[in-house]
Motif scaffolding. Sequence first.
Motif, mmCIF file in Angstrom:
data_model
loop_
_atom_site.group_PDB
_atom_site.id
_atom_site.type_symbol
_atom_site.label_atom_id
_atom_site.label_comp_id
_atom_site.label_asym_id
_atom_site.label_seq_id
_atom_site.Cartn_x
_atom_site.Cartn_y
_atom_site.Cartn_z
ATOM 1 N N ALA A 97 60.705 62.235 -16.019
ATOM 2 C CA ALA A 97 61.731 62.867 -16.039
ATOM 3 C C ALA A 97 61.996 64.253 -16.713
ATOM 4 N N SER A 98 60.189 64.298 -17.566
ATOM 5 C CA SER A 98 60.577 65.975 -18.450
ATOM 6 C C SER A 98 59.992 67.007 -17.898
ATOM 7 N N LEU A 99 59.417 66.706 -16.450
ATOM 8 C CA LEU A 99 59.092 67.810 -15.689
ATOM 9 C C LEU A 99 59.787 67.989 -14.504
ATOM 10 N N ARG A 100 61.175 67.714 -13.928
ATOM 11 C CA ARG A 100 61.955 66.908 -12.905
ATOM 12 C C ARG A 100 62.561 69.270 -13.053
ATOM 13 N N GLN A 101 62.797 69.640 -11.770
ATOM 14 C CA GLN A 101 63.516 70.497 -12.105
ATOM 15 C C GLN A 101 64.874 70.815 -11.292
ATOM 16 N N VAL A 102 65.949 71.498 -12.213
ATOM 17 C CA VAL A 102 67.648 71.582 -11.286
ATOM 18 C C VAL A 102 67.204 71.637 -9.884
ATOM 19 N N LEU A 103 67.713 71.416 -8.657
ATOM 20 C CA LEU A 103 68.209 72.172 -7.638
ATOM 21 C C LEU A 103 68.945 73.088 -7.494
ATOM 22 N N ALA A 104 68.751 73.922 -7.461
ATOM 23 C CA ALA A 104 70.022 75.477 -6.915
ATOM 24 C C ALA A 104 70.603 75.251 -5.777
ATOM 25 N N GLU A 105 70.738 73.939 -5.084
ATOM 26 C CA GLU A 105 72.238 73.149 -4.653
ATOM 27 C C GLU A 105 72.004 71.911 -4.705
ATOM 28 N N PRO A 106 73.039 70.968 -4.799
ATOM 29 C CA PRO A 106 73.548 69.724 -5.120
ATOM 30 C C PRO A 106 72.971 68.959 -3.789
ATOM 31 N N VAL A 107 72.127 68.092 -3.378
ATOM 32 C CA VAL A 107 71.798 67.264 -2.033
ATOM 33 C C VAL A 107 72.895 66.521 -1.785
ATOM 34 N N ALA A 108 73.530 65.669 -0.833
ATOM 35 C CA ALA A 108 74.413 64.439 -0.489
ATOM 36 C C ALA A 108 73.141 63.456 -0.116
ATOM 37 N N THR A 109 73.760 62.502 -0.915
ATOM 38 C CA THR A 109 73.363 60.975 -0.709
ATOM 39 C C THR A 109 73.910 60.850 0.676
ATOM 40 N N ASN A 110 74.659 60.340 1.234
ATOM 41 C CA ASN A 110 75.340 60.106 2.580
ATOM 42 C C ASN A 110 75.487 59.007 2.060
ATOM 43 N N ARG A 111 77.117 59.097 1.435
ATOM 44 C CA ARG A 111 77.645 58.106 0.711
ATOM 45 C C ARG A 111 77.128 57.073 -0.030
ATOM 46 N N GLY A 113 75.667 57.075 -3.830
ATOM 47 C CA GLY A 113 76.096 57.686 -4.871
ATOM 48 C C GLY A 113 76.159 58.810 -4.840
ATOM 49 N N SER A 114 76.693 60.046 -6.073
ATOM 50 C CA SER A 114 76.442 60.798 -6.742
ATOM 51 C C SER A 114 75.703 61.938 -6.452
ATOM 52 N N ALA A 115 75.951 63.249 -5.584
ATOM 53 C CA ALA A 115 74.898 64.142 -5.080
ATOM 54 C C ALA A 115 73.499 64.082 -5.654
ATOM 55 N N LYS A 116 72.380 64.435 -5.021
ATOM 56 C CA LYS A 116 70.996 64.735 -6.207
ATOM 57 C C LYS A 116 71.085 66.302 -6.434
ATOM 58 N N LEU A 117 70.560 66.400 -7.448
ATOM 59 C CA LEU A 117 70.710 67.189 -8.611
ATOM 60 C C LEU A 117 69.471 67.879 -9.132
ATOM 61 N N TRP A 118 68.581 67.183 -8.927
ATOM 62 C CA TRP A 118 67.236 67.356 -9.906
ATOM 63 C C TRP A 118 66.192 67.467 -8.756
ATOM 64 N N GLN A 119 65.073 67.623 -8.933
ATOM 65 C CA GLN A 119 63.860 67.392 -7.877
ATOM 66 C C GLN A 119 62.873 67.098 -8.741
ATOM 67 N N PRO A 120 62.369 65.220 -8.973
ATOM 68 C CA PRO A 120 61.642 65.370 -9.347
ATOM 69 C C PRO A 120 60.226 65.483 -9.372
ATOM 70 N N ARG A 121 59.035 65.997 -10.549
ATOM 71 C CA ARG A 121 57.703 66.308 -9.654
ATOM 72 C C ARG A 121 56.950 65.172 -10.869
ATOM 73 N N THR A 122 55.584 65.421 -10.461
ATOM 74 C CA THR A 122 54.857 64.699 -11.198
ATOM 75 C C THR A 122 53.795 65.559 -11.853
ATOM 76 N N PRO A 123 52.751 65.503 -12.937
ATOM 77 C CA PRO A 123 52.549 66.431 -13.400
ATOM 78 C C PRO A 123 51.266 67.026 -12.555
ATOM 79 N N ALA A 124 50.574 66.592 -11.395
ATOM 80 C CA ALA A 124 50.090 67.354 -10.636
ATOM 81 C C ALA A 124 50.942 68.017 -9.578
ATOM 82 N N MET A 125 51.866 67.842 -9.690
ATOM 83 C CA MET A 125 52.786 68.733 -9.394
ATOM 84 C C MET A 125 53.191 70.221 -9.986
ATOM 85 N N ALA A 126 53.452 70.075 -11.159
ATOM 86 C CA ALA A 126 53.769 70.705 -12.790
ATOM 87 C C ALA A 126 52.456 71.490 -12.424
ATOM 88 N N ALA A 127 51.936 70.851 -12.255
ATOM 89 C CA ALA A 127 50.264 71.977 -12.336
ATOM 90 C C ALA A 127 49.619 72.884 -11.342
#
Length: 153
Positions: A97-111, A113-127
């Motif tokens: 959770a501490s590595l997630r990044q804000v999305l430039a634009e919310p992504v719809a989840t096809n009804r 739940g609410s729109a996806k606001l974050w891009q989840p990341r792993t430590p390998a992605m962050a590195a």
Amino acid sequence: MPWPELLYAQVVKKTRRRRIVAVNRHVAIGTQAAVDQVLKAYGWVINTAFVERLNLSLRQRVAPMRRRSATSCKGEAGLDSQLTLFQVYYNFVLPHASLRQVLAEPVATNRRGSAKLWQPRTPAMAAGLTDHRWSLREVLMFRVPPWPQPQMV
């Protein structure tokens, strides 16, 4: 001999009757000024929070490291294999959770739940080691090249 850029600090907690009565911090490798400079950039101090969090994650996911567990490890090689698998899972599969990044634009989840606001990341992605979250199947199917062997003459 440690790497010259390595900084290593130690926290020693003194307890009396299961209560912490004193906390001593000192730098084991590097200088106090270098450690302070790195930590000050984030507003941190020398503490054990990150190590304790990792220890808890290890105890939860690697059975032989649990306290009062009925599961045992038959040898050092078995424990080494489990720790290696955990390390790859923790760094390539598990988003933090501490590595997630804000999305430039919310992504719809096809009804769903609410729109996806974050891009989840792993430590390998962050590195910068990978560009996507690996699946456990992808980890287990990854073919590791053989380690270079010294040539005998």
